[in-house]
Design a protein around this motif. Sequence first.
Motif: not given
Length: 87
Positions: A78-80, A82-87
């Motif tokens: 997770v992009d720390a 933005s909180g967006q899941k990367l994989r």
Amino acid sequence: MACLTILPILAGHAAEARCLTPAETQAVVGKGAVQRLSVIARVIDGEIVDARLCEGGGLLVYQLAVMREGGRVDNIMVDATSGQKLR
């Protein structure tokens, strides 16, 4: 001791990463530079059983081990920031 790992960041590009020490992690989180793990946990489907904050490829990412229903453990990044899941 920090760990070295390979992070597949964005479109499969690998970048060498260094996981932050607990003190470094606390400092980064305390400055508000990244999302708190408690915030990330709210959007993850499962229980976080291990978490590391790592830097690589210009990003700070959480490497998470998440226990799913039924006992399966998945590794998630997770992009720390933005909180967006990367994989």
